[in-house]
Design a protein around this motif. Structure first.
Motif, PDB file in Angstrom:
ATOM      1  N   SER A  85       0.640  -1.255  -0.145  1.00 29.34           N
ATOM      2  CA  SER A  85      -0.380  -0.147  -0.560  1.00 29.34           C
ATOM      3  C   SER A  85       0.918   1.317  -0.202  1.00 29.34           C
ATOM      4  N   VAL A  86       1.702   1.638   1.133  1.00 32.28           N
ATOM      5  CA  VAL A  86       2.506   2.401   0.825  1.00 32.28           C
ATOM      6  C   VAL A  86       3.992   2.713  -0.238  1.00 32.28           C
ATOM      7  N   ARG A  87       4.137   1.619  -1.196  1.00 30.90           N
ATOM      8  CA  ARG A  87       4.431   1.490  -1.716  1.00 30.90           C
ATOM      9  C   ARG A  87       3.682   2.263  -3.174  1.00 30.90           C
ATOM     10  N   THR A  88       2.617   2.126  -3.308  1.00 32.99           N
ATOM     11  CA  THR A  88       1.887   2.026  -3.761  1.00 32.99           C
ATOM     12  C   THR A  88       1.662   3.684  -4.314  1.00 32.99           C
ATOM     13  N   THR A  89       1.031   3.961  -3.010  1.00 30.32           N
ATOM     14  CA  THR A  89       1.288   5.434  -2.489  1.00 30.32           C
ATOM     15  C   THR A  89       2.694   6.253  -2.935  1.00 30.32           C
ATOM     16  N   LEU A  90       3.955   5.495  -3.000  1.00 31.00           N
ATOM     17  CA  LEU A  90       5.024   6.381  -2.923  1.00 31.00           C
ATOM     18  C   LEU A  90       5.197   6.786  -4.841  1.00 31.00           C
ATOM     19  N   THR A  91       5.049   5.406  -5.422  1.00 32.63           N
ATOM     20  CA  THR A  91       5.157   5.322  -6.900  1.00 32.63           C
ATOM     21  C   THR A  91       3.507   6.705  -6.980  1.00 32.63           C
ATOM     22  N   ASP A  92       2.795   5.976  -6.852  1.00 36.74           N
ATOM     23  CA  ASP A  92       2.061   7.768  -7.544  1.00 36.74           C
ATOM     24  C   ASP A  92       2.460   8.650  -7.629  1.00 36.74           C
ATOM     25  N   LEU A  93       3.277   9.399  -6.470  1.00 35.95           N
ATOM     26  CA  LEU A  93       3.971  10.842  -6.169  1.00 35.95           C
ATOM     27  C   LEU A  93       4.926  10.898  -7.315  1.00 35.95           C
ATOM     28  N   GLY A  94       5.883   9.797  -8.014  1.00 32.61           N
ATOM     29  CA  GLY A  94       6.309   9.704  -8.624  1.00 32.61           C
ATOM     30  C   GLY A  94       8.369   9.297  -8.548  1.00 32.61           C
ATOM     31  N   HIS A  95       7.739   8.813  -7.353  1.00 30.85           N
ATOM     32  CA  HIS A  95       9.378   8.539  -6.530  1.00 30.85           C
ATOM     33  C   HIS A  95       8.944   6.506  -6.724  1.00 30.85           C
ATOM     34  N   GLN A  96      10.582   6.125  -7.298  1.00 30.99           N
ATOM     35  CA  GLN A  96      10.879   5.072  -6.891  1.00 30.99           C
ATOM     36  C   GLN A  96      11.627   4.461  -5.547  1.00 30.99           C
ATOM     37  N   VAL A  97      11.361   3.252  -5.740  1.00 30.50           N
ATOM     38  CA  VAL A  97      10.774   2.429  -4.019  1.00 30.50           C
ATOM     39  C   VAL A  97      11.773   0.870  -4.373  1.00 30.50           C
ATOM     40  N   ILE A  98      12.740   1.018  -2.681  1.00 29.64           N
ATOM     41  CA  ILE A  98      13.242  -0.002  -2.735  1.00 29.64           C
ATOM     42  C   ILE A  98      12.264  -0.530  -1.570  1.00 29.64           C
ATOM     43  N   GLU A  99      11.678  -2.858  -1.280  1.00 24.83           N
ATOM     44  CA  GLU A  99      11.176  -2.621  -0.322  1.00 24.83           C
ATOM     45  C   GLU A  99      12.577  -4.074   0.514  1.00 24.83           C
ATOM     46  N   ALA A 100      12.586  -3.773   1.853  1.00 33.70           N
ATOM     47  CA  ALA A 100      13.142  -4.401   2.612  1.00 33.70           C
ATOM     48  C   ALA A 100      11.993  -4.875   3.671  1.00 33.70           C
ATOM     49  N   ALA A 101      11.765  -6.400   4.463  1.00 34.72           N
ATOM     50  CA  ALA A 101      11.007  -7.364   5.524  1.00 34.72           C
ATOM     51  C   ALA A 101      11.818  -6.883   6.782  1.00 34.72           C
ATOM     52  N   SER A 102      13.161  -6.930   6.989  1.00 32.74           N
ATOM     53  CA  SER A 102      13.601  -6.793   7.333  1.00 32.74           C
ATOM     54  C   SER A 102      14.773  -5.624   8.097  1.00 32.74           C
ATOM     55  N   ALA A 103      15.009  -5.295   9.798  1.00 34.10           N
ATOM     56  CA  ALA A 103      15.820  -4.428   9.861  1.00 34.10           C
ATOM     57  C   ALA A 103      16.975  -5.198   9.295  1.00 34.10           C
TER      58      ALA A 103
END
Length: 640
Positions: A538-556
């Motif tokens: 959900s947060v990734r979609t919001t960020l990409t809709d704003l035009g930003h590029q996203v890298i995801e991590a599931a843990s510290a």
């Protein structure tokens, strides 16, 4: 002034009062200090009387400017003088200058190297000696005494002149410092005399009144200030009588809020007032903040007053609905069911009214974020046209010079929809037109104007339309629409104006503070750390809709590895990462990569200790994450 600086200032002032010229050079043949007579005696330029000036350069300049008369070999002459200075020995000499005057030169070495030299103009003494030698037998004792008295008087006069010159220099420097200080002050500072004529100004009037000039010395109060003068005249008159006061007013042309302090110019209590000092500052932003704070306090008070009443009223409505339900189950005479149905409808309408009151008086936070005005209008236009009948046209336009501004787009959209629906109801089935116009008032206000071709406001509506529960729609209206619009504008630090247009129809103006924003920010590379896949998506979609590029991590652990990717701009981490902690993760990243921008997101309350600890260092976003919050996060000046 620090003690060392004060001592240096006093020392230089004292040296400048000495009639003789004085210079001190250090062991490296660099000027350590000199007094003003040293410069004036030889006509030296500023760079040669500045500490650090070279002795060799000074001698060369004197040779080139004829101080020593005709010198056949200038460079050899300079070299000999420099060599003699390096092997310095105490000396006293008298020499005749090229201009015909005679000076004595007395030099003494200093314990740590270098030397001090005193130059005395002895031309008058030499002339007196020659006169005395040539005619000593003819001069009487009385003439000699007169000559001695004249010499003493001349020396006293020269000392007085030197003191006056030093005092004049200090006054000039003081005036220059005061002028510089007043010009740098972000306010208009001025003085008017008893006739209302300006005798002083710091040339900053145009920063407060852009349509007025800044060079107003010699102008009358009215000539300098134009229409504003009439507003200030009564306060100025009281100040001329000795009453100090402060006046705050709104400048009518550009809508700026200005505060002016009036201070009588008098030497002491009971002394006549010779004029008035004026200090004027632009307090527009302060007034906007005050208005927003006052509206917040009003909302809090309204919420406290209505919450108890609303609770009791809701209980009464529940009882009424329950009783109506029981009545409808009983055998009732003809026509009674129609009455019970109407009562039930009225009670439910009362419940809807309670909901509206709760929304209006409940907690609302204005969240301004960068909004591209053209995009805002493009997205709002379809919403505005949807409820309009075919006979009513809607257009939106902007002539704001800034592509983007800081506004709360959601609150503004709700307010404008309220205004469009009100305009629709005023026009009826049409034909008619509703126009939305955005314009800037200088760089102070953003005016958002909704006009229609309806019949306009009645006199009662012009005076009361912003009051809660006032409506001209009868049973169809709650009377809260314009109140909610007014509430939004006041919370943002602005206000609302209602008026009828000369050509017919009504106009509603929302005046909000104008705060330009960057229209297009560089796309950010964001590392998103969230252990729940659904939330991460959900947060990734919001960020990409704003035009930003996203890298995801599931843990510290995964985040620490991915944080080493070159070009990473942001890390946004959840506060709780399974067994790990987002605060500890950001602390580690802050140490490893000090330039990386960091933020937390969480659904924990503000009282949570770890959230409070993180908020001391980084921005904290509450869940659910919304696009305006992220846009505001990336636009923060202190995030860069």
């Amino acid at each position: 002034m620090p003690r060392a600086a004060a001592t240096d200032h006093l020392t230089r002032a004292g040296l400048n009062l000495i009639q003789q010229a004085l210079s001190i050079y250090d062991a490296d043949l660099r000027l350590a200090v000199c007094n003003r007579p040293f410069q004036t005696m030889f006509g030296l330029p500023e760079d040669l009387v500045t500490p650090g000036a070279s002795f060799e350069d000074t001698i060369r300049w004197l040779v080139e400017n004829g101080e020593y008369g005709d010198v056949p070999q200038p460079e050899a002459f300079v070299r000999d003088r420099v060599e003699a200075a390096r092997a310095f020995v105490p000396h006293y000499m008298e020499r005749r200058r090229a201009n015909g005057r005679t000076i004595s030169v007395e030099g003494s070495p200093l314990p740590e190297g270098g030397w001090v030299t005193v130059y005395t103009d002895i031309s008058a003494v030499k002339r007196q000696e020659e006169l005395l030698r040539g005619r000593s037998e003819e001069l009487s004792d009385q003439l000699l005494s007169h000559a001695e008295e004249l010499a003493r008087t001349n020396r006293q006069l020269e000392a007085t002149i030197a003191q006056l010159e030093e005092a004049k220099r200090e006054l000039t420097e003081m005036e220059a410092r005061i002028r510089l200080t007043t010009e740098m002050t972000p306010a208009h500072i001025a003085r008017v005399d008893r006739d209302g004529v300006y005798t002083y100004t710091n040339r900053r009037l145009s920063t407060l009144l852009p349509d007025r000039g800044s060079d107003i010395v010699g102008l009358s109060f009215e000539e300098a200030l134009g229409p504003v003068a009439g507003r200030l005249r009564p306060t100025l008159a009281r100040a001329l009588e000795g009453e100090a006061s402060v006046l705050e007013f709104t400048e009518p042309t550009f809508g700026r809020r200005i505060r002016t302090a009036f201070t009588p110019d008098q030497t002491g209590p009971g002394e006549p007032v010779t004029g008035v000092y004026l200090l004027s500052t632009d307090v527009t932003e302060e007034a906007q903040a005050r208005a927003a704070l006052a509206q917040t306090h009003k909302r809090e008070l309204a919420a406290q007053l209505t919450s108890g009443l609303a609770h009791d009223f809701a209980n009464l409505l529940t009882i009424i609905l329950g009783l109506q339900g029981r009545l409808e189950k009983m055998p009732l005479p003809e026509g009674a069911r129609e009455l019970t149905g109407a009562t039930r409808t009225a009670a439910r309408r009362g419940g809807l009214l309670l909901d509206k009151i709760a929304r209006m008086s409940g907690p609302i936070e204005i969240r301004p974020a960068p909004v591209v005005l053209r995009d805002f209008l493009d997205s709002f236009t379809p919403l505005a046209r949807a409820p309009l009948p075919p006979g009513i046209a809607f257009t939106a336009q902007t002539d704001v010079p800034h592509p983007a501004v800081m506004i709360d787009a959601d609150s503004l959209q709700d307010s404008l929809l309220n205004l469009v629906l009100n305009a629709r109801d005023a026009i009826g089935e049409g034909p008619g037109e509703i126009v939305l116009t955005l314009r800037a008032v200088r760089d102070t206000w953003l005016d958002i104007v909704v006009t229609d071709t309806g019949p306009g406001f009645t006199e009662a509506a012009l005076g009361q339309a912003l009051d809660p529960f006032f409506t001209t729609k009868g049973d169809e209206g709650s009377g809260l629409g314009l109140s909610m619009v007014y509430d939004m504008a006041k919370l943002a630090g602005g206000h609302v104006r209602l008026e009828n247009r000369p050509e017919g129809g009504a106009a509603v103006t929302l005046r909000l503070p104008l705060k330009p924003a960057a229209a297009e920010a560089r796309p950010q590379l964001v590392l998103l750390v969230e252990d729940m896949a659904e939330l991460r998506a959900s947060v990734r979609t919001t960020l990409t809709d704003l035009g930003h590029q996203v890298i995801e991590a599931a843990s510290a652990e995964e985040a620490l590895t991915l944080a080493e990717i070159p070009g990473l701009d942001w890390v946004i981490s959840d506060l709780r990462l399974g067994q790990a902690d987002g605060v500890d993760l950001l602390n580690t990243l802050a140490t490893r990569a000090p330039g990386l921008r960091l933020a937390l997101m969480t659904s924990a309350p503000e009282t949570d200790p770890r959230r409070a600890e993180g908020a001391l260092r980084w921005p904290v976003l509450g869940k659910p994450i919304e696009a305006p919050w992220l846009a505001r996060l990336f636009s923060r000046e202190d995030a860069a």
